[in-house]
Scaffold this motif. Structure first.
Motif, PDB file in Angstrom:
ATOM      1  N   TYR A  35      88.970  49.001  99.801  1.00  0.00           N
ATOM      2  CA  TYR A  35      87.997  49.436  98.933  1.00  0.00           C
ATOM      3  C   TYR A  35      88.570  48.118  97.801  1.00  0.00           C
ATOM      4  O   TYR A  35      89.141  47.602  97.906  1.00  0.00           O
ATOM      5  CB  TYR A  35      88.530  50.967  98.839  1.00  0.00           C
ATOM      6  CG  TYR A  35      87.992  51.628  99.935  1.00  0.00           C
ATOM      7  CD1 TYR A  35      89.175  52.214 100.555  1.00  0.00           C
ATOM      8  CD2 TYR A  35      86.567  51.941  99.420  1.00  0.00           C
ATOM      9  CE1 TYR A  35      89.049  53.233 101.634  1.00  0.00           C
ATOM     10  CE2 TYR A  35      86.708  53.166 100.505  1.00  0.00           C
ATOM     11  CZ  TYR A  35      87.275  53.501 101.381  1.00  0.00           C
ATOM     12  OH  TYR A  35      86.983  54.495 101.890  1.00  0.00           O
ATOM     13  N   LEU A  43      84.840  53.911  94.086  1.00  0.00           N
ATOM     14  CA  LEU A  43      85.376  53.095  95.499  1.00  0.00           C
ATOM     15  C   LEU A  43      84.359  52.599  96.128  1.00  0.00           C
ATOM     16  O   LEU A  43      83.956  53.306  96.595  1.00  0.00           O
ATOM     17  CB  LEU A  43      86.541  53.255  96.349  1.00  0.00           C
ATOM     18  CG  LEU A  43      87.867  53.546  95.415  1.00  0.00           C
ATOM     19  CD1 LEU A  43      88.099  54.349  94.099  1.00  0.00           C
ATOM     20  CD2 LEU A  43      88.923  53.300  96.163  1.00  0.00           C
ATOM     21  N   LYS A  44      84.281  51.054  96.760  1.00  0.00           N
ATOM     22  CA  LYS A  44      82.906  51.355  97.635  1.00  0.00           C
ATOM     23  C   LYS A  44      84.172  50.523  98.996  1.00  0.00           C
ATOM     24  O   LYS A  44      84.463  49.589  98.637  1.00  0.00           O
ATOM     25  CB  LYS A  44      82.009  49.352  97.209  1.00  0.00           C
ATOM     26  CG  LYS A  44      81.212  50.294  96.192  1.00  0.00           C
ATOM     27  CD  LYS A  44      80.487  51.397  96.292  1.00  0.00           C
ATOM     28  CE  LYS A  44      79.711  51.522  94.817  1.00  0.00           C
ATOM     29  NZ  LYS A  44      78.521  52.774  95.381  1.00  0.00           N
ATOM     30  N   PHE A  90      91.609  48.262  96.743  1.00  0.00           N
ATOM     31  CA  PHE A  90      92.782  49.276  97.142  1.00  0.00           C
ATOM     32  C   PHE A  90      92.441  48.927  99.042  1.00  0.00           C
ATOM     33  O   PHE A  90      91.710  48.618  99.655  1.00  0.00           O
ATOM     34  CB  PHE A  90      92.495  50.048  96.967  1.00  0.00           C
ATOM     35  CG  PHE A  90      93.092  50.934  95.272  1.00  0.00           C
ATOM     36  CD1 PHE A  90      92.105  50.828  94.103  1.00  0.00           C
ATOM     37  CD2 PHE A  90      94.367  50.588  94.883  1.00  0.00           C
ATOM     38  CE1 PHE A  90      92.132  51.047  93.231  1.00  0.00           C
ATOM     39  CE2 PHE A  90      94.732  51.484  93.390  1.00  0.00           C
ATOM     40  CZ  PHE A  90      93.039  51.077  92.903  1.00  0.00           C
TER      41      PHE A  90
ATOM     42  N   PRO B  44      95.052  56.295  94.643  1.00  0.00           N
ATOM     43  CA  PRO B  44      94.561  57.167  94.711  1.00  0.00           C
ATOM     44  C   PRO B  44      95.526  57.674  95.367  1.00  0.00           C
ATOM     45  O   PRO B  44      95.986  57.252  96.603  1.00  0.00           O
ATOM     46  CB  PRO B  44      93.389  57.275  95.371  1.00  0.00           C
ATOM     47  CG  PRO B  44      92.593  55.849  94.910  1.00  0.00           C
ATOM     48  CD  PRO B  44      94.226  54.881  94.971  1.00  0.00           C
ATOM     49  N   PHE B  89      88.847  61.224  91.258  1.00  0.00           N
ATOM     50  CA  PHE B  89      87.643  60.924  91.896  1.00  0.00           C
ATOM     51  C   PHE B  89      87.353  62.458  93.260  1.00  0.00           C
ATOM     52  O   PHE B  89      88.433  62.446  93.841  1.00  0.00           O
ATOM     53  CB  PHE B  89      87.918  59.225  93.119  1.00  0.00           C
ATOM     54  CG  PHE B  89      87.940  58.179  92.199  1.00  0.00           C
ATOM     55  CD1 PHE B  89      89.164  57.491  91.987  1.00  0.00           C
ATOM     56  CD2 PHE B  89      86.867  57.758  91.492  1.00  0.00           C
ATOM     57  CE1 PHE B  89      89.189  56.924  91.043  1.00  0.00           C
ATOM     58  CE2 PHE B  89      86.736  56.709  90.867  1.00  0.00           C
ATOM     59  CZ  PHE B  89      88.118  55.677  90.788  1.00  0.00           C
ATOM     60  N   LEU B 101      85.141  57.554 103.999  1.00  0.00           N
ATOM     61  CA  LEU B 101      84.889  57.906 103.025  1.00  0.00           C
ATOM     62  C   LEU B 101      83.833  57.739 102.049  1.00  0.00           C
ATOM     63  O   LEU B 101      83.642  56.385 101.811  1.00  0.00           O
ATOM     64  CB  LEU B 101      85.746  58.618 101.996  1.00  0.00           C
ATOM     65  CG  LEU B 101      86.919  58.658 102.711  1.00  0.00           C
ATOM     66  CD1 LEU B 101      88.419  59.841 101.312  1.00  0.00           C
ATOM     67  CD2 LEU B 101      86.607  60.449 103.034  1.00  0.00           C
ATOM     68  N   PHE B 103      83.041  57.705  98.121  1.00  0.00           N
ATOM     69  CA  PHE B 103      83.817  58.085  96.915  1.00  0.00           C
ATOM     70  C   PHE B 103      82.478  58.192  95.397  1.00  0.00           C
ATOM     71  O   PHE B 103      81.529  57.772  95.315  1.00  0.00           O
ATOM     72  CB  PHE B 103      84.508  57.229  96.193  1.00  0.00           C
ATOM     73  CG  PHE B 103      85.692  57.517  97.200  1.00  0.00           C
ATOM     74  CD1 PHE B 103      86.216  56.638  98.295  1.00  0.00           C
ATOM     75  CD2 PHE B 103      86.635  58.175  96.381  1.00  0.00           C
ATOM     76  CE1 PHE B 103      87.121  56.234  99.060  1.00  0.00           C
ATOM     77  CE2 PHE B 103      88.366  58.011  96.821  1.00  0.00           C
ATOM     78  CZ  PHE B 103      88.138  57.033  98.379  1.00  0.00           C
ATOM     79  N   GLY B 104      82.676  58.985  94.986  1.00  0.00           N
ATOM     80  CA  GLY B 104      82.044  59.130  93.374  1.00  0.00           C
ATOM     81  C   GLY B 104      82.558  57.823  92.504  1.00  0.00           C
ATOM     82  O   GLY B 104      83.372  57.313  92.873  1.00  0.00           O
TER      83      GLY B 104
END
Lengths: 111, 113
Positions: A35, A43-44, A90, B44, B89, B101, B103-104
């Motif tokens: 990510y 996070l993309k 990440f 995270p 998040f 996932l 994520f916002g």
């Protein structure tokens, strides 16, 4: 018990340079992810892998490549670094039982 | 197209009071939702999750509420502590998509002593 280890923690690249962000996990997880986190953007997902030898693109794969020759390692390659790739990266592994385990991140600046 | 949105980039709360972090989503095919907490220079870490078939999940000081009709979930922290100061998040999982996932954008919580 190291979990997910990312190296390096910080790196400054010049435009057009290449580098590999390393990610290794010692939990024998099949699923691994890369990510990127940009300010205010969450996070993309860049690339992911469901097992050794299998990789697939995520939301933002352009400018990156990955390989998964072993279960433990999932390196992310930048071939021609661009300022738009300045971000925090990440790596994570996942199991259905334990969910995500994230590495501590690599902060990359492209100048 | 932002499928998961956290519209408040920051929140400041007094120690001992309740913190409420909000998250909205657009895809009704999400089958569970998660909250992650992130400190500076760390990855995270998982905080709490909720299945789409439930409307509440509680773990100590942390409770997540899900309103499916409104496509809205919230994280309540009671009482808030200075150590809760972090970026939170919200994330959503699509059915049968392995661990992928969405994520916002994150909400930075600051708990003042």
């Amino acid at each position: 018990n190291a979990g997910v280890t990312q190296t390096p923690k910080f790196r400054i690249l010049k435009i057009g340079q290449s580098m590999t962000l390393q990610c290794t996990q010692d939990m024998n997880h099949n699923y691994m992810y890369w990510y990127r986190q940009d300010p205010g953007m969450g996070l993309k997902l860049i690339y992911y892998s469901v097992g050794a030898g299998i990789t697939d693109k995520g939301e933002v794969p352009n400018g990156y490549n990955v390989s998964r020759s072993t279960t433990e390692d999932f390196p992310l390659r930048l071939e021609l670094a661009a300022p738009s790739q300045t971000s925090v990266y990440f790596c994570a592994s996942w199991t259905e039982l334990y969910g995500y385990t994230f590495g501590s991140g690599t902060r990359l600046t492209v100048v | 197209d932002q499928q998961v949105k956290q519209n408040s980039p920051s929140l400041s709360v007094q120690e001992g009071r309740i913190s409420i972090l909000n998250c909205d989503y657009t895809n009704s095919m999400f089958d569970y939702f998660l909250w992650y907490k992130k400190y500076p220079a760390e990855g995270p870490t998982f905080l709490i999750s909720i299945s789409s078939i439930k409307d509440k999940n509680e773990d100590g000081r942390f409770t997540v509420f899900l309103n499916k009709s409104a496509k809205h979930l919230s994280l309540h922290i009671v009482p808030s502590q200075p150590g809760d100061s972090a970026v939170y998040f919200c994330a959503a999982h699509l059915y049968n998509q392995g661990g992928k996932l969405i994520f916002g954008q994150g909400t930075e919580l600051s708990v003042k002593p």
